[in-house]
Write a protein that holds these residues in place. Structure first.
Motif, short mmCIF file in Angstrom:
data_model
loop_
_atom_site.label_atom_id
_atom_site.label_comp_id
_atom_site.label_asym_id
_atom_site.label_seq_id
_atom_site.Cartn_x
_atom_site.Cartn_y
_atom_site.Cartn_z
N MET A 29 0.83 -1.20 0.00
CA MET A 29 0.00 0.00 0.00
C MET A 29 0.86 1.25 0.00
O MET A 29 0.48 2.29 0.53
CB MET A 29 -0.93 -0.01 1.23
CG MET A 29 -1.80 -1.24 1.33
SD MET A 29 -2.77 -1.25 2.87
CE MET A 29 -3.43 -2.92 2.84
N ASP A 357 -7.99 -5.83 5.46
CA ASP A 357 -8.86 -4.70 5.86
C ASP A 357 -8.27 -3.93 7.03
O ASP A 357 -8.31 -2.70 7.06
CB ASP A 357 -10.25 -5.22 6.22
CG ASP A 357 -11.03 -5.70 5.01
OD1 ASP A 357 -10.61 -5.40 3.88
OD2 ASP A 357 -12.05 -6.39 5.21
N SER A 360 -5.28 -1.89 5.87
CA SER A 360 -5.76 -0.75 5.08
C SER A 360 -6.29 0.36 5.99
O SER A 360 -6.03 1.55 5.76
CB SER A 360 -6.85 -1.22 4.12
OG SER A 360 -7.37 -0.13 3.39
N GLU A 361 -6.99 -0.04 7.04
CA GLU A 361 -7.53 0.94 7.99
C GLU A 361 -6.39 1.66 8.73
O GLU A 361 -6.45 2.87 8.96
CB GLU A 361 -8.44 0.21 8.99
CG GLU A 361 -9.42 1.09 9.71
CD GLU A 361 -10.42 0.30 10.53
OE1 GLU A 361 -11.21 0.94 11.26
OE2 GLU A 361 -10.41 -0.95 10.46
N VAL A 363 -3.23 2.07 7.64
CA VAL A 363 -2.54 2.93 6.68
C VAL A 363 -3.35 4.21 6.44
O VAL A 363 -2.79 5.31 6.38
CB VAL A 363 -2.29 2.18 5.35
CG1 VAL A 363 -1.81 3.14 4.26
CG2 VAL A 363 -1.27 1.07 5.56
N GLN A 364 -4.66 4.08 6.33
CA GLN A 364 -5.50 5.26 6.14
C GLN A 364 -5.42 6.19 7.35
O GLN A 364 -5.42 7.42 7.21
CB GLN A 364 -6.95 4.85 5.90
CG GLN A 364 -7.85 6.01 5.48
CD GLN A 364 -7.37 6.68 4.21
OE1 GLN A 364 -7.15 6.04 3.19
NE2 GLN A 364 -7.19 8.00 4.26
N LYS A 367 -2.26 8.11 6.92
CA LYS A 367 -2.40 9.09 5.84
C LYS A 367 -3.23 10.29 6.29
O LYS A 367 -2.91 11.44 5.95
CB LYS A 367 -3.05 8.43 4.62
CG LYS A 367 -2.13 7.47 3.87
CD LYS A 367 -2.83 6.88 2.65
CE LYS A 367 -1.89 5.99 1.85
NZ LYS A 367 -2.57 5.39 0.67
N ASP A 368 -4.28 10.04 7.05
CA ASP A 368 -5.12 11.14 7.54
C ASP A 368 -4.33 12.05 8.47
O ASP A 368 -4.46 13.28 8.42
CB ASP A 368 -6.34 10.58 8.27
CG ASP A 368 -7.35 9.92 7.33
OD1 ASP A 368 -7.25 10.16 6.11
OD2 ASP A 368 -8.21 9.17 7.83
N ARG A 371 -1.99 14.14 6.29
CA ARG A 371 -2.73 15.17 5.55
C ARG A 371 -3.15 16.31 6.47
O ARG A 371 -2.98 17.50 6.14
CB ARG A 371 -3.96 14.55 4.89
CG ARG A 371 -4.71 15.56 3.99
CD ARG A 371 -5.96 14.98 3.38
NE ARG A 371 -6.95 14.65 4.39
CZ ARG A 371 -7.27 13.41 4.75
NH1 ARG A 371 -6.68 12.37 4.17
NH2 ARG A 371 -8.17 13.19 5.69
#
Length: 377
Positions: A29, A357, A360-361, A363-364, A367-368, A371
């Motif tokens: 990812m 899943d 992915s959660e 990593v998100q 990323k949040d 950002r």
């Protein structure tokens, strides 16, 4: 995205296995994890095996004292610069606290994992809250720390996940039984976890001591190692052997110590008994369910977020030896009920705790944070 993962120890237990599973998946990812360790050990070996970079905070292998906050800050700034890290994430509550204390001295945002349910000082709460955000491994953990004083918006629950292909039930080869000289027709009851008061192995051992004589084919596997050198923990560990000796069941009680081959062990286990007195989110419960092992567990912490009483497991109250003994007898005598429970657990775990899943959660989440950090600057 280059993420520094800060660890308290270089040993491998549930929390380390959980983040290793995320790390392995997250590489697909566009995430480059970098392990930041205090000392060499099995965790460093595992990162190197995955061909991932490792940085040590200590210059020598024999340093026993902790780094001061200033030293930790300077070492981390050096690592951030050399490895071009964009974020540092602590993998335990204690390291999240230390990271929070120095977060304002670092050029990148900091986050951390909370994998414990425990009472702490308000100073600890303040330190933890200095991180940008925290991951709780269950809703039970999240609710505990919010009640303790961490702002609600700073704690997000993300379950641990597992690789099901590592634990999927296979036809038993009896290799594990042969290695430990266990009878092929033995009914294997296992308690798996670090030997400590919180894990409550004494309750499982006591229950076995009460019913073992009734069921000659029942054998008990105690899997795990004691790390603590506290006198009360040493006495607790020794008491486990004393219980078995007094019951005359030494020949059917097997201490396996630390076991690297948990999937193989679970593949030949008939019943997992997990009698933790507190459990944020028991990884071994996920692994046993994925392996198709019937489970008895105590109704504590995040366990009820994994298992449902009388549907996917039998849940008992902690410290209720009578209730535990009855549950063990029932599942020994009722193979169809074991099958029904393990089938329901296996199906539920596959849907809700798959590593793709959960990674992915996670990593998100990172990323949040990045950002939002860039937007605020």
């Amino acid at each position: 995205m280059r993420i520094g993962l800060l660890f308290e120890y270089s040993t491998i237990n549930g929390g380390e296995n959980s983040i290793l599973a995320v790390v392995d998946e997250a590489r697909s990812m566009d995430v480059q994890p970098v392990a930041i360790l205090n000392q060499p050990g099995p965790l460093e070996d595992q990162f190197l095996k995955l061909n991932l970079p490792v940085c040590r905070l200590y210059e020598s292998d024999d340093r026993s004292s902790k780094l001061t906050n200033d030293e930790l800050s300077q070492r981390l700034r050096d690592v951030i610069r050399l490895e071009k890290l964009e974020l540092v994430h602590a993998n335990s509550m204690m390291m999240s606290r230390r990271l929070g204390r120095i977060s304002n001295t670092l050029p990148v945002p900091t986050t951390g994992h909370i994998r414990d349910i425990m009472n702490v000082s308000q100073a600890t709460i303040r330190d933890l809250s200095l991180n940008r955000s925290l991951i709780a491994v269950s809703e039970a953990v999240r609710e505990h720390w919010i009640a303790a004083g961490i702002p609600e918006h700073q704690v997000q629950s993300i379950y641990n996940g597992i690789h099901f292909d590592q634990f999927a039930q296979r036809t038993s080869s009896n290799n594990f039984r042969q290695r430990y000289n266990l009878p092929e027709d033995a009914f294997l009851v296992a308690a798996i976890g670090q030997i400590c008061l919180r894990k409550g192995q004494d309750e499982a051992v006591e229950a076995f001591s009460r019913i073992g004589s009734r069921y000659p084919k029942m054998h008990f596997l105690l899997v795990g190692k004691r790390h603590s050198q506290k006198s009360e923990t040493i006495a607790y560990d020794e008491r486990l052997d004393q219980i078995i000796h007094e019951a005359g069941l030494n020949d059917r009680f097997h201490r396996l110590g630390f076991c690297e081959r948990i999937p193989e062990l679970l593949n030949e286990t008939d019943l997992l008994v997990h009698t933790a007195r507190q459990e944020p989110l028991g990884r071994v419960l996920l692994e046993a369910a994925a392996s198709g092992v019937a489970i008895i567990a105590t109704r504590v912490g995040g366990t009820e977020e994994i298992l449902t009483h009388n549907q996917s497991a039998i849940l008992v109250e902690p410290r209720d030896i009578d209730q535990l003994t009855e549950a063990m007898s029932q599942l020994y005598n009722e193979p169809q009920r074991r099958t029904d429970l393990l089938s329901a657990a296996q199906s539920s775990i596959q849907q809700r705790f798959n590593i793709a899943d959960r990674a992915s959660e996670t990593v998100q989440f990172w990323k949040d944070i990045l950002r939002n950090s860039r937007d605020s600057n």
